[in-house]
Every structure is written in C-alpha cells, then in structure tokens.
Design a protein around this motif. Structure first.
Motif, PDB file in Angstrom:
ATOM      1  N   ALA A 240     -12.493  -3.901   2.198  1.00 11.32           N
ATOM      2  CA  ALA A 240     -11.871  -3.610   0.904  1.00 11.32           C
ATOM      3  C   ALA A 240     -12.811  -2.826  -0.002  1.00 11.32           C
ATOM      4  O   ALA A 240     -12.386  -1.885  -0.683  1.00 11.32           O
ATOM      5  CB  ALA A 240     -11.440  -4.904   0.217  1.00 11.32           C
TER       6      ALA A 240
ATOM      7  N   SER B  47      -4.047   3.019  -6.042  1.00  6.38           N
ATOM      8  CA  SER B  47      -3.764   1.681  -5.520  1.00  6.38           C
ATOM      9  C   SER B  47      -4.477   1.484  -4.180  1.00  6.38           C
ATOM     10  O   SER B  47      -4.488   2.370  -3.326  1.00  6.38           O
ATOM     11  CB  SER B  47      -2.259   1.502  -5.325  1.00  6.38           C
ATOM     12  OG  SER B  47      -1.588   1.580  -6.565  1.00  6.38           O
ATOM     13  N   GLY B  48      -5.087   0.291  -4.030  1.00  6.75           N
ATOM     14  CA  GLY B  48      -5.774  -0.028  -2.788  1.00  6.75           C
ATOM     15  C   GLY B  48      -7.188   0.486  -2.692  1.00  6.75           C
ATOM     16  O   GLY B  48      -7.806   0.399  -1.627  1.00  6.75           O
TER      17      GLY B  48
END
Length: 369
Positions: A18, A38-39
């Motif tokens: 992540a 996003s992400g």
C-alpha cells in the motif's frame, strides 16, 4: 504539539504494497496535506500514524518518541473521519466532551473546554442538539470540536469535507485554516481535492501508487512539478499535455510546427525524431488576434490552430476546451469573457514558451526546464 517523523515506512497487505519507503519530517505546528488519486496510499499513511494500521517496516516518531509499538489510544493524536463518527444518542456538548471524559479530566475543566471550543466553531447555540438535528456542516464542526477539545499533539484529518456541498466546503475550509493559525497544532490532512491542498497546506505531499512523487510548498509544486503526474494532478483546470515529435528546430504537434526556445533545442539536441509530451497550463496560452498577424507579418509566433469543442463560461473568465481535428487530444484555454466563441470555431493559440514543460512520454519524468 509535536513533530511527526516517518522513516522508510512500508505497509503491506498480503501481497499488495500500500505504501513503499515513505519518509517524512513534519515540523511542529505545520499543516501538511497528503494528496493523490484514489488508492495512492494517503489514508494508509494517516491510519499508520494514528495507530489504526501497523507499519510492516520502518520507524514512526511523534515528538522524540518511537511509537511503532504504542497503541493508538496512547499516541495523543486526534483523528477526524470523512463520516464524522458522532454518537447519535449524545448531544453536541456530550460528543465534544467524550474524549475528555474517557481520559477522566476534571468535570469543571471539561465544561470550560467544551464552551471554548463551541464558541470557536460557532456551535454554542447547538450544544443541546443531537447529531440528527444538525446539518452536514454542523456535524463536521462537532467532529472537529471533539478533536480540538482533547488538545492533542497532532491532528489527523481524513477527507473531512468530502460530504459537504460546494459552498459549505469553501466556508469550512476557511474555518479550518483559521483554526490552525490560532491553535498551531501539527496537522496532517488527507484529500483528493487539489483546491483544498493548495489553499490549506504549508507543504503538500503528492503521492502515487504508494510512493512520494514530490514534497513542497503549494506554489512550488504548481510552478515546478517534478513529473507529468504531479503537473496534471495539481491545477484546475489541469496542465495541458500534448504529444509532439522533436524536429530539431521545434515540435511537430499533430502536423503543425511549434517553434521552441534555444534552451529547449540544446536540452533535447540528442532527441531529434523522438516523441515527447509538452505541458502548458491554460493560463499560459493566449489567443492570437487576426489583426496582430496582419499588422506584424514578420513576427514569428509559437502558435497552433485548434477547433473549439466546448465553451464553459465561469464568470470572471471563460474556459474553452479545444481540440485538434481528427484527434482526441484536448487543449484547455482560459480566455476573456469578452471573446465570444462557439463550438466549431477555429482559434489560433500562442504558447508562452517560458512556461513550457517537456516530459518523457514513456516515464513521465520532466526533461525541461
């Protein structure tokens, strides 16, 4: 108040990384904003600082204390979430006081602090109401008030304005900035909204795919982006990106020749015949008046001819989305409201070459300036 320092922080979920090798040194009292698509890992960083996620590797300091193995409740940070997370059965006053009560603060001190916080957020007339009786903006201010009342070392805010309508976002954003100036608490703010980032931050951290792309003051990142991703993420409308082939004397853009400064020619002298991406912000493109060309035929202009696709009046100015016939490439231009354009019109556009960027078309790395 405290500094926050992340040293080579990594967070993995099974086989997915992540965040990768995140290193930040946030000074005491500053307002830093994490932005990215996003992400990209921005919320994971925030949750790791809060203690809601555990770093796979690396070191995390709040002040001078290593907090990797310290539970969230003992880190002395306050987090405000996107969904407010208010207790529906409690009044505004009880919600603001809850964190203090859990820490067993003297009731008289709690009452005083609740009133001070309520006045600072214009909530004093709402103290006996429950969350369902409040607007979205009022609920957000209560969530902020609960965090402020604790007087934490660090504020962590995870997209706190995303559920508000446009006008309320603007108002609450201004209130947030004023509160930070008054309280001086170290604040880390996550958003995907580049307007919030530009207006609130002392420093912006741009993230993509779990890695830091650039760290800097808002104006620095806007005017000196380190790569194509940063250039196109910050700015509304974003920087225009146009594919072009370098000819040695200029760029071939969709069959039209755009001249370029000698500094660009020197920088790209080994790249003749190669494809690049040109970057230019809408405010650095201007219309070429036909009269100018007639009166000064000897003047060499760095111009391209485009076709109007969409006209968007914005009040103080007009945003015109233009394109090259037969292609999907769009060029956004900001023009005066006095200039009337409609779909299908042909426009001649001049680039301010002092503001031109050249990016590697495959990697996105900035090659010029």
């Amino acid at each position: 108040m405290a500094t926050v320092r992340l040293e080579n922080i990594k967070r993995r979920f099974n086989n997915v990384t992540a965040i990768e090798d995140i290193t930040l040194d946030i000074p005491d009292g500053e307002f830093w904003v994490l932005v990215g698509p996003s992400g990209c890992g921005k919320s994971t960083i925030l949750r790791t600082i809060a203690g809601l996620e555990t770093a796979t590797s690396g070191k995390l300091y709040i002040g001078e204390k290593l907090v990797n193995n310290i539970p969230a409740r003992q880190r002395d940070v306050a987090m405000v979430f996107q969904n407010y997370a208010l207790y529906p059965h409690m009044t505004v006053a009880q919600n603001i006081a809850f964190g203090l009560q859990m820490r067993k603060v003297d009731p008289k001190i709690i009452q005083e602090r609740v009133m001070v916080v309520a006045r600072s957020l214009s909530l004093e007339h709402l103290l006996e109401r429950k969350p369902k009786q409040l607007s979205g903006g009022q609920q957000q201010r209560v969530a902020l008030g609960r965090a402020i009342a604790r007087e934490p070392q660090v504020f962590l805010l995870d997209e706190p304005l995303s559920n508000l309508d446009a006008q309320l976002r603007d108002d609450t954003r201004a209130e947030l900035k004023q509160l930070h100036q008054e309280l001086g608490i170290t604040t880390i703010y996550v958003t995907h909204d580049q307007v919030e980032a530009m207006t609130l931050a002392d420093k912006i951290v741009v993230l993509n795919r779990g890695r830091i792309q650039q760290i800097g003051a808002p104006n620095t990142i806007y005017s000196q982006p380190t790569n194509r991703m940063v250039a196109t993420f910050l700015g509304s409308p974003p920087m225009n990106i146009v594919p072009a082939k370098f000819t040695g004397n200029g760029f071939d853009v969709m069959g039209q020749i755009l001249s370029c400064p000698n500094s660009v020619k020197e920088k790209l002298r080994l790249g003749v015949g190669q494809n690049f991406d040109l970057g230019i912000r809408p405010e650095h493109i201007s219309l070429v008046e036909p009269s100018r060309r007639r009166e000064h035929p000897e003047e060499e202009l760095s111009e391209l001819t485009v076709e109007v696709k969409v006209v968007e009046p914005l009040g103080r100015e007009t945003l015109v989305r233009t394109g090259f016939p037969g292609t999907s490439v769009i060029l956004n231009v900001q023009i005066s409201t006095e200039v009337l354009s409609k779909r299908g019109d042909r426009l001649s556009l001049e680039f301010n070459l002092d503001k031109l960027f050249v990016f590697d078309s495959s990697t996105g790395d900035k090659l010029y300036p």
